[in-house]
Scaffold this active site. Structure first.
Site, PDB file in Angstrom:
ATOM      1  N   VAL A 200     -19.075 -32.579   2.435  1.00 44.58           N
ATOM      2  CA  VAL A 200     -18.369 -32.707   1.159  1.00 44.58           C
ATOM      3  C   VAL A 200     -16.885 -32.948   1.414  1.00 44.58           C
ATOM      4  CG1 VAL A 200     -17.767 -31.549  -0.989  1.00 44.58           C
ATOM      5  CG2 VAL A 200     -20.043 -31.234   0.000  1.00 44.58           C
ATOM      6  N   GLY A 201     -16.339 -33.998   0.791  1.00 48.34           N
ATOM      7  CA  GLY A 201     -14.943 -34.355   1.036  1.00 48.34           C
ATOM      8  C   GLY A 201     -14.753 -34.853   2.453  1.00 48.34           C
ATOM      9  N   GLY A 202     -15.776 -35.539   2.967  1.00 48.52           N
ATOM     10  CA  GLY A 202     -15.792 -35.963   4.371  1.00 48.52           C
ATOM     11  C   GLY A 202     -14.949 -37.167   4.711  1.00 48.52           C
ATOM     12  N   GLY A 203     -14.207 -37.708   3.734  1.00 53.65           N
ATOM     13  CA  GLY A 203     -13.300 -38.825   4.004  1.00 53.65           C
ATOM     14  C   GLY A 203     -14.003 -40.045   4.553  1.00 53.65           C
ATOM     15  N   ASP A 244     -18.203 -36.922  -7.467  1.00 54.67           N
ATOM     16  CA  ASP A 244     -17.239 -35.861  -7.758  1.00 54.67           C
ATOM     17  C   ASP A 244     -17.886 -34.521  -7.444  1.00 54.67           C
ATOM     18  OD1 ASP A 244     -15.510 -33.982  -8.822  1.00 54.67           O
ATOM     19  OD2 ASP A 244     -15.122 -35.102 -10.662  1.00 54.67           O
ATOM     20  N   MET A 245     -17.343 -33.780  -6.466  1.00 56.54           N
ATOM     21  CA  MET A 245     -17.968 -32.526  -6.046  1.00 56.54           C
ATOM     22  C   MET A 245     -17.927 -31.463  -7.135  1.00 56.54           C
ATOM     23  SD  MET A 245     -15.168 -30.911  -3.400  1.00 56.54           S
ATOM     24  CE  MET A 245     -13.441 -30.656  -3.866  1.00 56.54           C
ATOM     25  N   LYS A 258     -15.286 -28.852   5.396  1.00 57.98           N
ATOM     26  CA  LYS A 258     -14.258 -28.785   6.433  1.00 57.98           C
ATOM     27  C   LYS A 258     -12.886 -28.955   5.801  1.00 57.98           C
ATOM     28  CE  LYS A 258     -12.219 -31.300  10.270  1.00 57.98           C
ATOM     29  NZ  LYS A 258     -10.998 -31.651   9.491  1.00 57.98           N
ATOM     30  N   HIS A 262      -9.391 -24.528   1.251  1.00 60.82           N
ATOM     31  CA  HIS A 262      -7.985 -24.088   1.273  1.00 60.82           C
ATOM     32  C   HIS A 262      -7.105 -24.929   0.359  1.00 60.82           C
ATOM     33  CE1 HIS A 262      -6.131 -26.847   4.642  1.00 60.82           C
ATOM     34  NE2 HIS A 262      -6.904 -27.522   3.821  1.00 60.82           N
TER      35      HIS A 262
END
Length: 357
Positions: A200-203, A244-245, A258, A262
Site C-alpha cells: 500500500v502506497g508502494g510508489g 485510494d487506500m 512501508k 508515520h
C-alpha cells in the site's frame, strides 16, 4: 567556596554555550552534505579506486586552486561528522579522503548497492526546508500542517500540482526502499508461506520488486494513486493497481505498509489499519499486516539512533504525522481490532512489525 562555586558555574555556562552554538549551526551538516552530493564526491572517490588526495580531488572537481583550502575545510567538517574518512598515508604528505559506510550510500545507482543521494536532495531542497522557518506561526495558529503554513496547501496537493517535486519525492522514496534488500536477509521468514501481498502506497514499486525477486512465487500488487502507477508495467508476479487506500485496499494474505502510517494522525491511522484488516484474505491462512516504520525507544537506543528517530518525528510535523513509541503503536493496534503484534528492531533506525487480527 564561593569562588569555586562560581568557577564551576562558569564552566557549565561555557559548556552550555558550546552546546547552543553546535545546535545553532546544525543546519551546516545538511548543507555540506548537499554540497558533497551535488559535486558527486562519493562517486569521485569510488572511481578513484583508493583514497583521493586533496590536489587530485580539487583537480577532478575543476575547482580553482585558490579554493583548494575551502574544499579541504568542507572535507574536514564532513569527515568529522562521519561522512568521509581522512587518511594520512600519502607519500607526498597530503591527506587523502576515503569512503565510510555513510558515503558508500551516496555512490550513484550505476554501481551496485543502494544509493540515498535522492533522499538527500529532497531533504535539502530549499523550498521544502523553508517550512521550518514557519514553526512559530504554525504552532500558534490554526493551519493544520507545517507545509500548509509554508506552501499554502497540503503537501500531497503540492506534489500533485508540481510534477518536478512529485518526481523528487518518488525518487527519494525509491532510494530509501533500496535498503529493504539488506533487511530481507534478516527477515525472510516474514514473507515465507504467503501467496499474495499488497504494498500500500508502494510508489513506483522498488520495495515490491525486491520482494518479488526474493520470493518469485509470491504475487505482489503495488497499490498507489492512479497518477503514480499509470504508466508502470508489471511482470509475472508483480502488478500495479491504482486507487485510494482510504476507500479500498485489494485483498491479499498480507498488507505491507512501508513508511506510510508515520504520515498520518492516530485517527487516520486507525482508518487505514481497519481497512487493512478488512482486506486480509479470508482463507485458512492467518493473514497479517507488515509495517516498516520507526519505533522510538529512548531508553535502549544509542544517542545517534535516538537523534535520527526524533529528527524524523519533527520532519513528520510537516504533514501532521508522527513517529511513535511501542506504547503508542500498541494502543493503535488495539483500537484497530488487532490482537497480536511482533516487533523486529533490526531495520536500521526502522523496525519491522508483524500485526495479526
Amino acid at each position: 567556596m564561593g569562588s569555586i562555586a562560581n568557577s564551576q558555574e562558569a564552566i557549565e555556562l561555557f559548556q552550555g554555550q558550546t552546546l547552543l552554538y553546535m545546535n545553532m549551526a546544525g543546519f551546516l551538516k545538511s548543507m555540506c552534505l548537499k554540497w558533497a552530493v551535488q559535486q558527486g564526491i562519493a562517486d569521485i572517490i569510488h572511481n578513484h579506486a583508493k583514497p583521493i588526495t586533496l590536489p587530485d580531488l580539487v583537480s577532478t572537481l575543476q575547482v580553482p586552486p585558490s579554493r583548494a583550502s575551502i574544499v579541504q575545510r568542507f572535507m574536514r567538517f564532513l569527515a568529522h561528522n562521519g561522512i568521509f574518512a581522512i587518511i594520512h598515508e600519502s607519500k607526498e604528505g597530503h591527506e587523502a579522503y576515503a569512503l565510510t559506510p555513510a558515503s558508500k550510500l551516496l555512490i550513484s545507482k550505476a554501481c551496485s548497492g543502494p544509493c540515498l543521494s535522492p533522499m538527500v536532495k529532497m531533504a535539502c531542497d530549499p523550498v521544502l526546508m523553508n517550512a521550518y522557518h514557519h514553526l512559530g506561526d504554525w504552532i500558534c495558529g490554526e493551519i493544520p500542517t507545517l507545509y500548509e503554513a509554508a506552501l499554502g496547501k497540503p503537501f500531497w496537493e503540492f506534489l500533485g500540482e508540481n510534477p518536478a517535486y512529485m518526481s523528487l519525492f518518488n525518487e527519494a522514496m525509491a532510494a530509501d526502499s533500496q535498503m529493504v534488500d539488506l533487511a530481507l536477509k534478516n527477515c525472510s521468514s516474514v514473507f515465507e508461506g504467503l501467496d499474495s501481498i499488497v504494498d500500500v502506497g508502494g510508489g513506483i514499486g522498488t520495495t515490491a520488486k525486491i520482494i518479488c525477486e526474493a520470493f518469485p512465487k509470491l504475487k505482489c500488487v503495488v497499490f498507489d494513486l492512479p497518477q503514480v502507477v499509470a504508466n508502470l508495467s508489471g511482470s509475472n508476479n508483480l502488478s500495479y493497481v491504482g486507487g485510494d487506500m482510504f476507500k479500498f485496499i485489494p485483498q491479499a494474505d498480507a498488507i505491507l505498509l512501508k513508511w506510510i502510517l508515520h504520515d498520518y494522525t492516530d485517527e487516520i491511522c486507525l482508518t487505514i489499519l481497519k481497512s487493512c484488516k478488512d482486506s486480509l484474505s479470508r482463507n485458512d491462512k492467518r493473514g497479517k499486516v507488515i509495517i516498516m516504520d520507526i519505533v522510538i525507544n529512548e531508553k535502549e537506543d544509542d544517542q545517534d539512533m535516538t537523534q535520527t528517530k526524533l529528527s524524523m518525528d519533527i520532519i513528520m510535523m510537516n504533514v501532521n504525522g508522527k513517529e511513535r513509541t511501542e506504547k503508542e503503536w500498541k494502543q493503535l493496534f488495539i483500537e484497530a481490532g488487532f490482537k497480536q503484534y511482533k516487533i523486529f528492531p533490526f531495520f536500521g533506525f526502522k523496525s519491522l512489525i508483524e500485526l495479526y487480527p
